[in-house]
Design a protein around this motif. Structure first.
Motif, PDB file in Angstrom:
ATOM      1  N   UNK A 125     -10.249  -0.702  -8.269  1.00 54.44           N
ATOM      2  CA  UNK A 125      -8.906  -1.115  -8.647  1.00 54.44           C
ATOM      3  C   UNK A 125      -8.090  -1.322  -7.379  1.00 54.44           C
ATOM      4  N   UNK A 126      -6.983  -1.963  -7.517  1.00 52.37           N
ATOM      5  CA  UNK A 126      -6.083  -2.143  -6.369  1.00 52.37           C
ATOM      6  C   UNK A 126      -5.464  -0.791  -6.011  1.00 52.37           C
ATOM      7  N   UNK A 127      -5.262  -0.512  -4.732  1.00 53.74           N
ATOM      8  CA  UNK A 127      -4.666   0.775  -4.353  1.00 53.74           C
ATOM      9  C   UNK A 127      -3.215   0.874  -4.825  1.00 53.74           C
ATOM     10  N   UNK A 128      -2.825   2.082  -5.225  1.00 52.88           N
ATOM     11  CA  UNK A 128      -1.436   2.311  -5.601  1.00 52.88           C
ATOM     12  C   UNK A 128      -0.697   2.929  -4.403  1.00 52.88           C
ATOM     13  N   UNK A 131      -2.381   6.091  -2.997  1.00 49.92           N
ATOM     14  CA  UNK A 131      -3.580   5.791  -2.209  1.00 49.92           C
ATOM     15  C   UNK A 131      -3.214   5.286  -0.823  1.00 49.92           C
ATOM     16  N   UNK A 132      -2.243   4.394  -0.768  1.00 47.58           N
ATOM     17  CA  UNK A 132      -1.819   3.829   0.511  1.00 47.58           C
ATOM     18  C   UNK A 132      -1.262   4.913   1.423  1.00 47.58           C
ATOM     19  N   UNK A 133      -0.434   5.796   0.894  1.00 47.63           N
ATOM     20  CA  UNK A 133       0.124   6.891   1.690  1.00 47.63           C
ATOM     21  C   UNK A 133      -0.982   7.808   2.210  1.00 47.63           C
ATOM     22  N   UNK A 134      -1.964   8.125   1.363  1.00 47.33           N
ATOM     23  CA  UNK A 134      -3.074   8.986   1.771  1.00 47.33           C
ATOM     24  C   UNK A 134      -3.891   8.332   2.885  1.00 47.33           C
ATOM     25  N   UNK A 135      -4.150   7.046   2.772  1.00 46.53           N
ATOM     26  CA  UNK A 135      -4.906   6.335   3.800  1.00 46.53           C
ATOM     27  C   UNK A 135      -4.139   6.251   5.115  1.00 46.53           C
ATOM     28  N   UNK A 136      -2.842   6.027   5.031  1.00 50.62           N
ATOM     29  CA  UNK A 136      -2.043   5.982   6.251  1.00 50.62           C
ATOM     30  C   UNK A 136      -2.001   7.349   6.942  1.00 50.62           C
TER      31      UNK A 136
END
Length: 140
Positions: A125-128, A131-136
């Motif tokens: 699925x597209x990141x929410x 998810x984006x905050x965790x990856x950053x």
């Protein structure tokens, strides 16, 4: 069956070689070679195999009408993994996995469908925003 070729591939030997090479204790090839070959850790591989077996009974090893063991889930799933990881043609996997081309193609088709149905909502699925905050955070 008239016009039908039957190649005795000794499927059980194929399973035993595969098991001894990568899954026995001790295995012929250590963990780092498993990771390099299959592009994942062994634990993740088993998690995927278990999920696929539970989702699609076709991947479970069964006995045929002659009471002989059929193909193992390891053989069927590894066929799909090797096609995906190495862009391998189905007929190129016959000798090492002891599977026919049509079985390898069926393994790939069913494997992809099972992965989408089992893991699609979580991983495909597209990141929410979370998810984006965790990856950053991981990258800092």
């Amino acid at each position: 069956m008239p016009g039908h070729w039957r190649i005795h591939r000794n499927r059980l030997e194929g399973h035993n070689r595969l098991y001894n090479d990568y899954f026995a204790d001790p295995a012929v090839y250590p963990d780092y070679i498993f990771r390099r070959t299959f592009r994942m850790k062994r634990d993740l591989y088993f998690k995927i195999v278990q999920a696929v077996e539970e989702h699609d009974p076709w991947f479970q090893q069964r006995r045929n009408a002659a009471v002989e063991l059929g193909l193992s889930s390891l053989q069927k799933v590894i066929a799909a993994f090797r096609m995906l990881a190495y862009d391998a043609a189905a007929d190129s996997l016959d000798e090492c996995l002891r599977l026919g081309e049509s079985t390898i193609i069926e393994s790939m088709r069913r494997f992809v469908r099972a992965i989408i149905e089992v893991f699609g909502n979580e991983y495909l699925r597209a990141p929410n925003e979370e998810d984006t905050a965790r990856l950053l955070d991981m990258n800092q």
